[in-house]
Design a protein around this motif. Structure first.
Motif, PDB file in Angstrom:
ATOM      1  N   LYS A   1     -11.562  -2.473  -1.776  1.00  0.00           N
ATOM      2  CA  LYS A   1     -12.231  -1.230  -2.139  1.00  0.00           C
ATOM      3  C   LYS A   1     -11.249  -0.057  -2.072  1.00  0.00           C
ATOM      4  O   LYS A   1     -11.206   0.786  -2.975  1.00  0.00           O
ATOM      5  CB  LYS A   1     -13.412  -0.980  -1.201  1.00  0.00           C
ATOM      6  CG  LYS A   1     -14.311   0.184  -1.624  1.00  0.00           C
ATOM      7  CD  LYS A   1     -14.933  -0.094  -2.998  1.00  0.00           C
ATOM      8  CE  LYS A   1     -15.958   0.962  -3.370  1.00  0.00           C
ATOM      9  NZ  LYS A   1     -17.239   0.795  -2.658  1.00  0.00           N
ATOM     10  N   LEU A   2     -10.454  -0.001  -1.032  1.00  0.00           N
ATOM     11  CA  LEU A   2      -9.479   1.073  -0.882  1.00  0.00           C
ATOM     12  C   LEU A   2      -8.464   1.056  -2.018  1.00  0.00           C
ATOM     13  O   LEU A   2      -8.067   2.105  -2.539  1.00  0.00           O
ATOM     14  CB  LEU A   2      -8.768   0.936   0.463  1.00  0.00           C
ATOM     15  CG  LEU A   2      -7.940   2.119   0.930  1.00  0.00           C
ATOM     16  CD1 LEU A   2      -8.840   3.249   1.409  1.00  0.00           C
ATOM     17  CD2 LEU A   2      -6.996   1.713   2.057  1.00  0.00           C
ATOM     18  N   SER A   3      -8.048  -0.145  -2.419  1.00  0.00           N
ATOM     19  CA  SER A   3      -7.017  -0.287  -3.449  1.00  0.00           C
ATOM     20  C   SER A   3      -7.505   0.176  -4.814  1.00  0.00           C
ATOM     21  O   SER A   3      -6.718   0.669  -5.628  1.00  0.00           O
ATOM     22  CB  SER A   3      -6.560  -1.748  -3.541  1.00  0.00           C
ATOM     23  OG  SER A   3      -6.043  -2.191  -2.302  1.00  0.00           O
ATOM     24  N   THR A   4      -8.785   0.034  -5.062  1.00  0.00           N
ATOM     25  CA  THR A   4      -9.335   0.444  -6.359  1.00  0.00           C
ATOM     26  C   THR A   4      -9.843   1.884  -6.340  1.00  0.00           C
ATOM     27  O   THR A   4     -10.332   2.373  -7.361  1.00  0.00           O
ATOM     28  CB  THR A   4     -10.483  -0.495  -6.783  1.00  0.00           C
ATOM     29  OG1 THR A   4     -11.468  -0.543  -5.747  1.00  0.00           O
ATOM     30  CG2 THR A   4      -9.958  -1.897  -7.039  1.00  0.00           C
ATOM     31  N   HIS A   5      -9.699   2.551  -5.206  1.00  0.00           N
ATOM     32  CA  HIS A   5     -10.122   3.943  -5.105  1.00  0.00           C
ATOM     33  C   HIS A   5      -8.996   4.811  -4.543  1.00  0.00           C
ATOM     34  O   HIS A   5      -8.170   5.308  -5.288  1.00  0.00           O
ATOM     35  CB  HIS A   5     -11.396   4.043  -4.261  1.00  0.00           C
ATOM     36  CG  HIS A   5     -12.600   3.457  -4.933  1.00  0.00           C
ATOM     37  ND1 HIS A   5     -12.847   2.105  -4.958  1.00  0.00           N
ATOM     38  CD2 HIS A   5     -13.603   4.032  -5.621  1.00  0.00           C
ATOM     39  CE1 HIS A   5     -13.956   1.871  -5.645  1.00  0.00           C
ATOM     40  NE2 HIS A   5     -14.436   3.023  -6.065  1.00  0.00           N
ATOM     41  N   HIS A   6      -8.934   4.982  -3.237  1.00  0.00           N
ATOM     42  CA  HIS A   6      -7.968   5.904  -2.632  1.00  0.00           C
ATOM     43  C   HIS A   6      -6.516   5.591  -3.004  1.00  0.00           C
ATOM     44  O   HIS A   6      -5.713   6.502  -3.194  1.00  0.00           O
ATOM     45  CB  HIS A   6      -8.090   5.879  -1.108  1.00  0.00           C
ATOM     46  CG  HIS A   6      -9.387   6.410  -0.584  1.00  0.00           C
ATOM     47  ND1 HIS A   6     -10.589   5.773  -0.802  1.00  0.00           N
ATOM     48  CD2 HIS A   6      -9.668   7.515   0.158  1.00  0.00           C
ATOM     49  CE1 HIS A   6     -11.559   6.467  -0.220  1.00  0.00           C
ATOM     50  NE2 HIS A   6     -11.033   7.519   0.364  1.00  0.00           N
ATOM     51  N   LEU A   7      -6.170   4.316  -3.077  1.00  0.00           N
ATOM     52  CA  LEU A   7      -4.778   3.924  -3.326  1.00  0.00           C
ATOM     53  C   LEU A   7      -4.493   3.660  -4.797  1.00  0.00           C
ATOM     54  O   LEU A   7      -3.372   3.273  -5.138  1.00  0.00           O
ATOM     55  CB  LEU A   7      -4.435   2.658  -2.519  1.00  0.00           C
ATOM     56  CG  LEU A   7      -4.691   2.702  -1.017  1.00  0.00           C
ATOM     57  CD1 LEU A   7      -4.286   1.371  -0.387  1.00  0.00           C
ATOM     58  CD2 LEU A   7      -3.934   3.849  -0.359  1.00  0.00           C
ATOM     59  N   ARG A   8      -5.471   3.896  -5.647  1.00  0.00           N
ATOM     60  CA  ARG A   8      -5.352   3.467  -7.046  1.00  0.00           C
ATOM     61  C   ARG A   8      -4.113   4.038  -7.726  1.00  0.00           C
ATOM     62  O   ARG A   8      -3.434   3.324  -8.486  1.00  0.00           O
ATOM     63  CB  ARG A   8      -6.622   3.877  -7.811  1.00  0.00           C
ATOM     64  CG  ARG A   8      -6.608   3.482  -9.280  1.00  0.00           C
ATOM     65  CD  ARG A   8      -6.544   1.975  -9.458  1.00  0.00           C
ATOM     66  NE  ARG A   8      -6.468   1.605 -10.856  1.00  0.00           N
ATOM     67  CZ  ARG A   8      -5.344   1.525 -11.565  1.00  0.00           C
ATOM     68  NH1 ARG A   8      -4.187   1.807 -10.980  1.00  0.00           N
ATOM     69  NH2 ARG A   8      -5.365   1.181 -12.830  1.00  0.00           N
ATOM     70  N   ASP A   9      -3.798   5.303  -7.470  1.00  0.00           N
ATOM     71  CA  ASP A   9      -2.647   5.924  -8.132  1.00  0.00           C
ATOM     72  C   ASP A   9      -1.328   5.264  -7.768  1.00  0.00           C
ATOM     73  O   ASP A   9      -0.407   5.213  -8.573  1.00  0.00           O
ATOM     74  CB  ASP A   9      -2.568   7.406  -7.767  1.00  0.00           C
ATOM     75  CG  ASP A   9      -3.616   8.220  -8.501  1.00  0.00           C
ATOM     76  OD1 ASP A   9      -3.785   7.999  -9.702  1.00  0.00           O
ATOM     77  OD2 ASP A   9      -4.264   9.063  -7.866  1.00  0.00           O
ATOM     78  N   PHE A  10      -1.246   4.773  -6.526  1.00  0.00           N
ATOM     79  CA  PHE A  10       0.004   4.155  -6.066  1.00  0.00           C
ATOM     80  C   PHE A  10       0.215   2.783  -6.698  1.00  0.00           C
ATOM     81  O   PHE A  10       1.326   2.243  -6.640  1.00  0.00           O
ATOM     82  CB  PHE A  10       0.009   4.002  -4.546  1.00  0.00           C
ATOM     83  CG  PHE A  10      -0.337   5.260  -3.800  1.00  0.00           C
ATOM     84  CD1 PHE A  10       0.026   6.507  -4.289  1.00  0.00           C
ATOM     85  CD2 PHE A  10      -1.034   5.198  -2.607  1.00  0.00           C
ATOM     86  CE1 PHE A  10      -0.300   7.664  -3.609  1.00  0.00           C
ATOM     87  CE2 PHE A  10      -1.354   6.353  -1.914  1.00  0.00           C
ATOM     88  CZ  PHE A  10      -0.995   7.587  -2.416  1.00  0.00           C
ATOM     89  N   MET A  11      -0.829   2.214  -7.293  1.00  0.00           N
ATOM     90  CA  MET A  11      -0.771   0.842  -7.782  1.00  0.00           C
ATOM     91  C   MET A  11      -0.710   0.768  -9.301  1.00  0.00           C
ATOM     92  O   MET A  11      -1.093  -0.223  -9.910  1.00  0.00           O
ATOM     93  CB  MET A  11      -1.959   0.046  -7.226  1.00  0.00           C
ATOM     94  CG  MET A  11      -2.042   0.133  -5.714  1.00  0.00           C
ATOM     95  SD  MET A  11      -3.183  -1.019  -4.921  1.00  0.00           S
ATOM     96  CE  MET A  11      -2.240  -2.554  -5.032  1.00  0.00           C
ATOM     97  N   ASP A  12      -0.201   1.848  -9.899  1.00  0.00           N
ATOM     98  CA  ASP A  12       0.074   1.872 -11.326  1.00  0.00           C
ATOM     99  C   ASP A  12       1.389   1.157 -11.633  1.00  0.00           C
ATOM    100  O   ASP A  12       2.219   0.954 -10.735  1.00  0.00           O
ATOM    101  CB  ASP A  12       0.174   3.316 -11.820  1.00  0.00           C
ATOM    102  CG  ASP A  12      -1.174   3.861 -12.258  1.00  0.00           C
ATOM    103  OD1 ASP A  12      -2.150   3.078 -12.254  1.00  0.00           O
ATOM    104  OD2 ASP A  12      -1.259   5.049 -12.583  1.00  0.00           O
ATOM    105  N   PRO A  13       1.636   0.828 -12.889  1.00  0.00           N
ATOM    106  CA  PRO A  13       2.923   0.200 -13.243  1.00  0.00           C
ATOM    107  C   PRO A  13       4.117   1.122 -12.988  1.00  0.00           C
ATOM    108  O   PRO A  13       5.216   0.667 -12.737  1.00  0.00           O
ATOM    109  CB  PRO A  13       2.767  -0.104 -14.740  1.00  0.00           C
ATOM    110  CG  PRO A  13       1.310  -0.075 -15.012  1.00  0.00           C
ATOM    111  CD  PRO A  13       0.716   0.890 -14.035  1.00  0.00           C
ATOM    112  N   THR A  14       3.892   2.440 -13.075  1.00  0.00           N
ATOM    113  CA  THR A  14       4.964   3.403 -12.823  1.00  0.00           C
ATOM    114  C   THR A  14       4.571   4.297 -11.650  1.00  0.00           C
ATOM    115  O   THR A  14       3.431   4.269 -11.177  1.00  0.00           O
ATOM    116  CB  THR A  14       5.214   4.292 -14.055  1.00  0.00           C
ATOM    117  OG1 THR A  14       4.107   5.205 -14.202  1.00  0.00           O
ATOM    118  CG2 THR A  14       5.362   3.450 -15.303  1.00  0.00           C
TER     119      THR A  14
END
Length: 401
Positions: free
Chosen positions: A164-177
């Motif tokens: 849940k955290l990865s698809t919300h709060h951390l989502r920006d950090f988990m982009d390809p760039t």
């Protein structure tokens, strides 16, 4: 057997101060228990408890409250995570290297067999979240966040919360760039400038940039703080607040070190070295209070124009996310969305007016001085303001997908 480092233990105090804290602590435990027992669960109260002095106090309470703060339903917590095939997995080798280097994140004295078992679980959680969400991309530092959840929660619950955290709060950090991550870092200097223009100008002159804060942001300070109690205290705070709160906390650390910064040689390498080394004896409760105050005084909407070269992906659905976690009823969120769409123009106009008022120099300087001196509203009031006003600013940032 507990896997934690005793993160919930409070700092030892003696005499009357210790008695007062024990009394407040018992009252807070009772308040948290009451909020958990309400129907629906009183998530707004849980957020206030997570933000205010001491946070959630114990890992036992975190096990109950963190899922509520992230709006993870009980039936999801009960699901046993499936195993992921490691062979030929594109992320496995990098994850393995990072996990093998994570020894310092485990409690001193933990038996090797127990630690190695937790490291295997850590790998499984990361690979499973990435498999379930192919739009997410692993980044170095992600494991520092996952291990924090694993040390507090059992693997099954940790997996659900990390996803849940990865698809919300951390989502920006988990982009390809790293474009969106850099965009979030761009909020740091405008916050510092509003509170202390001298420190801001010195940092600009040194050309130090914001890279020194990158590991703070993408690990929620888990990689740079040695005391696990401080790490989970910050996680209580961040989970209860707007997704951009970690960058406000980064700003208050820099501002707290004002004298050190201004006494440093105005050289990029020297200033970067100073700022990248976080003191381990920071007054965390004071800094948490100030970060909350600064968020209320200088919300993301006010800073967005300076920070934005493009939209980030993480707070556009923060409003829905918050409503869901508050109401625990998805249908009520949808109904409220329909009503709120009708008031979108009025809300936008009100926000613009609020920004204009806040931009008046005399008022801004007065509130800044109060914040820096720690004489703003009491933490309880600041916490309430953060909880109640965070959503007003989220629509201005295109933050969650």
């Amino acid at each position: 057997m507990s896997k934690s480092r005793g993160a919930g233990a409070s700092s030892p105090v003696t005499g009357k101060q210790g008695t007062d804290w024990d009394t407040r602590r018992k009252r807070k435990v009772a308040d948290i228990t009451h909020a958990l027992g309400a129907s629906p669960v009183d998530v707004a109260a849980l957020r206030r408890m997570a933000i205010s002095e001491g946070g959630l106090l114990t890992d036992e309470l975190r096990c109950q409250v963190w899922p509520r703060l992230l709006n993870v339903p009980p039936h999801v917590l009960q699901q046993e995570p499936e195993r992921v095939e490691r062979e030929n997995n594109k992320d496995y080798n990098q994850v393995l290297l990072d996990v093998q280097r994570s020894l310092r994140r485990f409690p001193p004295g933990m038996p090797d067999e127990q630690r190695e078992g937790l490291q295997e679980e850590l790998i499984d959680i990361i690979l499973l979240v990435l498999k379930r969400n192919p739009q997410l991309h692993y980044y170095q530092g992600y494991h520092d966040i996952v291990v924090t959840f694993l040390l507090v929660l059992e693997e099954r619950i940790a997996t659900a919360l990390v996803e849940k955290l990865s698809t919300h709060h951390l989502r920006d950090f988990m982009d390809p760039t790293m474009d969106n991550t850099k965009h979030i870092l761009n909020y740091l200097m405008p916050i510092i400038e509003r509170v202390n223009p001298e420190v801001h100008d010195f940092m600009q002159q040194s050309e130090v940039g914001t890279v020194f804060a990158l590991s703070w942001l993408i690990t929620w300070f888990g990689h740079v703080l040695s005391d696990f109690r401080h790490v989970v205290r910050l996680y209580d705070f961040f989970l209860a607040c707007h997704p951009l709160m970690p960058i406000y906390f980064a700003a208050v650390i820099v501002l707290y070190r004002e004298e050190e910064v201004l006494e440093c040689e105005c050289d990029m390498a020297m200033v970067h070295h100073l700022l990248s080394q976080i003191p381990q004896d920071l007054p965390y409760e004071t800094l948490i209070s100030r970060a909350g105050d600064l968020f209320v005084q200088f919300p993301p909407s006010e800073l967005a124009r300076e920070a934005a070269s493009h939209d980030s992906m993480a707070a556009s659905t923060f409003k829905d996310f918050d409503l869901a976690s508050t109401q625990q009823r998805p249908d009520s969120v949808l109904r409220r969305r329909r009503r709120q769409k009708q008031a979108a123009l009025e809300r936008s106009a009100a926000n613009a007016a609020a920004v204009a008022v806040a931009a008046r120099p005399s008022a801004a300087r007065r509130f800044v001085r109060l914040a820096v001196m720690g004489l703003t509203v009491a933490l309880g009031a600041a916490a309430l303001a953060v909880v109640n006003t965070a959503l007003q600013w989220a629509p201005k940032l295109n933050f969650f997908p």
